[in-house]
Design a protein around this motif. Sequence first.
Motif, PDB file in Angstrom:
ATOM      1  N   GLY A  66       0.788  -1.224   0.000  1.00 56.27           N
ATOM      2  CA  GLY A  66       0.000   0.000   0.000  1.00 56.27           C
ATOM      3  C   GLY A  66       0.817   1.270   0.000  1.00 56.27           C
ATOM      4  O   GLY A  66       0.300   2.343   0.340  1.00 56.27           O
ATOM      5  N   THR A 125       2.544   8.018  -1.381  1.00 57.45           N
ATOM      6  CA  THR A 125       1.104   7.787  -1.337  1.00 57.45           C
ATOM      7  C   THR A 125       0.856   6.514  -0.541  1.00 57.45           C
ATOM      8  O   THR A 125       1.357   5.447  -0.896  1.00 57.45           O
ATOM      9  CB  THR A 125       0.516   7.645  -2.749  1.00 57.45           C
ATOM     10  OG1 THR A 125       0.827   8.827  -3.512  1.00 57.45           O
ATOM     11  CG2 THR A 125      -0.997   7.484  -2.688  1.00 57.45           C
ATOM     12  N   LEU A 126       0.091   6.645   0.559  1.00 59.79           N
ATOM     13  CA  LEU A 126      -0.178   5.514   1.447  1.00 59.79           C
ATOM     14  C   LEU A 126      -1.632   5.080   1.325  1.00 59.79           C
ATOM     15  O   LEU A 126      -2.536   5.920   1.275  1.00 59.79           O
ATOM     16  CB  LEU A 126       0.118   5.879   2.903  1.00 59.79           C
ATOM     17  CG  LEU A 126       1.570   6.105   3.314  1.00 59.79           C
ATOM     18  CD1 LEU A 126       2.037   7.502   2.964  1.00 59.79           C
ATOM     19  CD2 LEU A 126       1.742   5.862   4.813  1.00 59.79           C
ATOM     20  N   ARG A 127      -1.830   3.761   1.280  1.00 59.12           N
ATOM     21  CA  ARG A 127      -3.157   3.160   1.305  1.00 59.12           C
ATOM     22  C   ARG A 127      -3.152   2.109   2.417  1.00 59.12           C
ATOM     23  O   ARG A 127      -2.757   0.974   2.212  1.00 59.12           O
ATOM     24  CB  ARG A 127      -3.503   2.519  -0.050  1.00 59.12           C
ATOM     25  CG  ARG A 127      -3.609   3.509  -1.197  1.00 59.12           C
ATOM     26  CD  ARG A 127      -4.877   4.348  -1.104  1.00 59.12           C
ATOM     27  NE  ARG A 127      -4.997   5.282  -2.230  1.00 59.12           N
ATOM     28  CZ  ARG A 127      -4.576   6.539  -2.218  1.00 59.12           C
ATOM     29  NH1 ARG A 127      -3.997   7.015  -1.111  1.00 59.12           N
ATOM     30  NH2 ARG A 127      -4.701   7.311  -3.262  1.00 59.12           N
ATOM     31  N   ASP A 128      -3.547   2.527   3.607  1.00 56.10           N
ATOM     32  CA  ASP A 128      -3.508   1.647   4.778  1.00 56.10           C
ATOM     33  C   ASP A 128      -2.129   1.013   4.947  1.00 56.10           C
ATOM     34  O   ASP A 128      -1.986  -0.207   5.094  1.00 56.10           O
ATOM     35  CB  ASP A 128      -4.588   0.563   4.684  1.00 56.10           C
ATOM     36  CG  ASP A 128      -5.987   1.144   4.801  1.00 56.10           C
ATOM     37  OD1 ASP A 128      -6.172   2.071   5.611  1.00 56.10           O
ATOM     38  OD2 ASP A 128      -6.879   0.682   4.068  1.00 56.10           O
ATOM     39  N   ASP A 129      -1.121   1.838   4.917  1.00 57.68           N
ATOM     40  CA  ASP A 129       0.258   1.360   5.048  1.00 57.68           C
ATOM     41  C   ASP A 129       1.032   2.379   5.888  1.00 57.68           C
ATOM     42  O   ASP A 129       0.453   3.338   6.399  1.00 57.68           O
ATOM     43  CB  ASP A 129       0.903   1.174   3.677  1.00 57.68           C
ATOM     44  CG  ASP A 129       1.922   0.044   3.658  1.00 57.68           C
ATOM     45  OD1 ASP A 129       2.681  -0.077   4.641  1.00 57.68           O
ATOM     46  OD2 ASP A 129       1.964  -0.719   2.668  1.00 57.68           O
ATOM     47  N   GLY A 132      -4.572  13.779   4.486  1.00 57.28           N
ATOM     48  CA  GLY A 132      -5.278  12.507   4.453  1.00 57.28           C
ATOM     49  C   GLY A 132      -5.604  12.038   5.858  1.00 57.28           C
ATOM     50  O   GLY A 132      -5.553  12.807   6.822  1.00 57.28           O
ATOM     51  N   ARG A 133      -5.938  10.769   5.971  1.00 56.68           N
ATOM     52  CA  ARG A 133      -6.204  10.160   7.275  1.00 56.68           C
ATOM     53  C   ARG A 133      -4.915   9.499   7.751  1.00 56.68           C
ATOM     54  O   ARG A 133      -4.701   8.290   7.575  1.00 56.68           O
ATOM     55  CB  ARG A 133      -7.351   9.158   7.164  1.00 56.68           C
ATOM     56  CG  ARG A 133      -8.663   9.779   6.683  1.00 56.68           C
ATOM     57  CD  ARG A 133      -9.823   8.787   6.745  1.00 56.68           C
ATOM     58  NE  ARG A 133      -9.591   7.610   5.932  1.00 56.68           N
ATOM     59  CZ  ARG A 133      -9.806   7.533   4.624  1.00 56.68           C
ATOM     60  NH1 ARG A 133     -10.266   8.601   3.975  1.00 56.68           N
ATOM     61  NH2 ARG A 133      -9.583   6.416   3.964  1.00 56.68           N
ATOM     62  N   THR A 153      -3.821   6.456   5.418  1.00 55.13           N
ATOM     63  CA  THR A 153      -4.107   6.662   4.000  1.00 55.13           C
ATOM     64  C   THR A 153      -3.992   8.152   3.696  1.00 55.13           C
ATOM     65  O   THR A 153      -4.633   8.975   4.356  1.00 55.13           O
ATOM     66  CB  THR A 153      -5.522   6.180   3.651  1.00 55.13           C
ATOM     67  OG1 THR A 153      -5.601   4.762   3.891  1.00 55.13           O
ATOM     68  CG2 THR A 153      -5.851   6.449   2.198  1.00 55.13           C
ATOM     69  N   GLU A 181      -1.285  11.363   1.490  1.00 58.29           N
ATOM     70  CA  GLU A 181      -0.092  11.735   0.741  1.00 58.29           C
ATOM     71  C   GLU A 181       0.893  12.465   1.644  1.00 58.29           C
ATOM     72  O   GLU A 181       0.498  13.277   2.485  1.00 58.29           O
ATOM     73  CB  GLU A 181      -0.440  12.628  -0.446  1.00 58.29           C
ATOM     74  CG  GLU A 181      -1.260  11.933  -1.523  1.00 58.29           C
ATOM     75  CD  GLU A 181      -1.552  12.840  -2.707  1.00 58.29           C
ATOM     76  OE1 GLU A 181      -1.185  14.047  -2.637  1.00 58.29           O
ATOM     77  OE2 GLU A 181      -2.138  12.362  -3.691  1.00 58.29           O
TER      78      GLU A 181
END
Length: 259
Positions: A14, A55-59, A73-74, A112, A114
């Motif tokens: 992610g 860019t993070l997606r649950d990571d 972001g969150r 999640t 940037e």
Amino acid sequence: MSYRIQLSEESSGGLKAELYAICKVTSQLVQGAPRATPSFREIYTDTGQRQIKFTLRDDSVVLEPGILSYAHGRLKFEVIQQQAGQGGGFLGRAMRSAGTGESAYGTRVTGTGEVWTEPTHKHFVFANMESGDSMLVDDKAYYAAQGSLRLSTHQHARVQGAVSGNGLMQPRLDGRGLLIIESPVSVHEIEMLDVPAGDTVTVDGDMMLMYTATMNPRLGPLVRGLRNSLRSGEGFVYTLDGPGQVFLTPTHVAPGSLA
């Protein structure tokens, strides 16, 4: 006016890392055919500055202290601390003075969103480490790593002489994930040596960017004896025994050099 142009990207799980060049943009008047309406074209000039976007997606990603520019972001931020020489965690750039026992810090970003780092004139190497890989990096080279990587410190046990400017401890990375290394030269100038078992590499520490943990480094004078050391003109050097891989920066001119 400045503009960011993407140069490269690398992803793992992610986490995605993108490298951008910062360019100055100017307009140039273009005269076409006779009686045609003049037009403008944009001219991009590279400033030499680089910037990284994560860019993070649950990571998660662990940043070298002080490199954050902005984020949205969150996301959750936490400072991680590690006492020198006690294993676990990451000692960060304070390891330049390795062996002093002082604390060091890193910034872990989770969630999640940037994350943008500060612009810099340094070069960068993106690498995906596979499961089972272990890497030792120069104590000035670590920049960021995916949270799935285990970041710790390696203390050299086989050291001849007292203190070397290259440091007696180095960051060590184990596991699987994305790694960002800061380099004094571009990725095209980095030389990788594949060293078979039984062979050795002797190198000035200023030219060594990183090497696999399968190698057994020794730090000491190039030749034995004070008189011989003075005649050789060399200070402390690293000797690494294969098998393994060594990543060198042979075109790098170290600060203070007469070159």
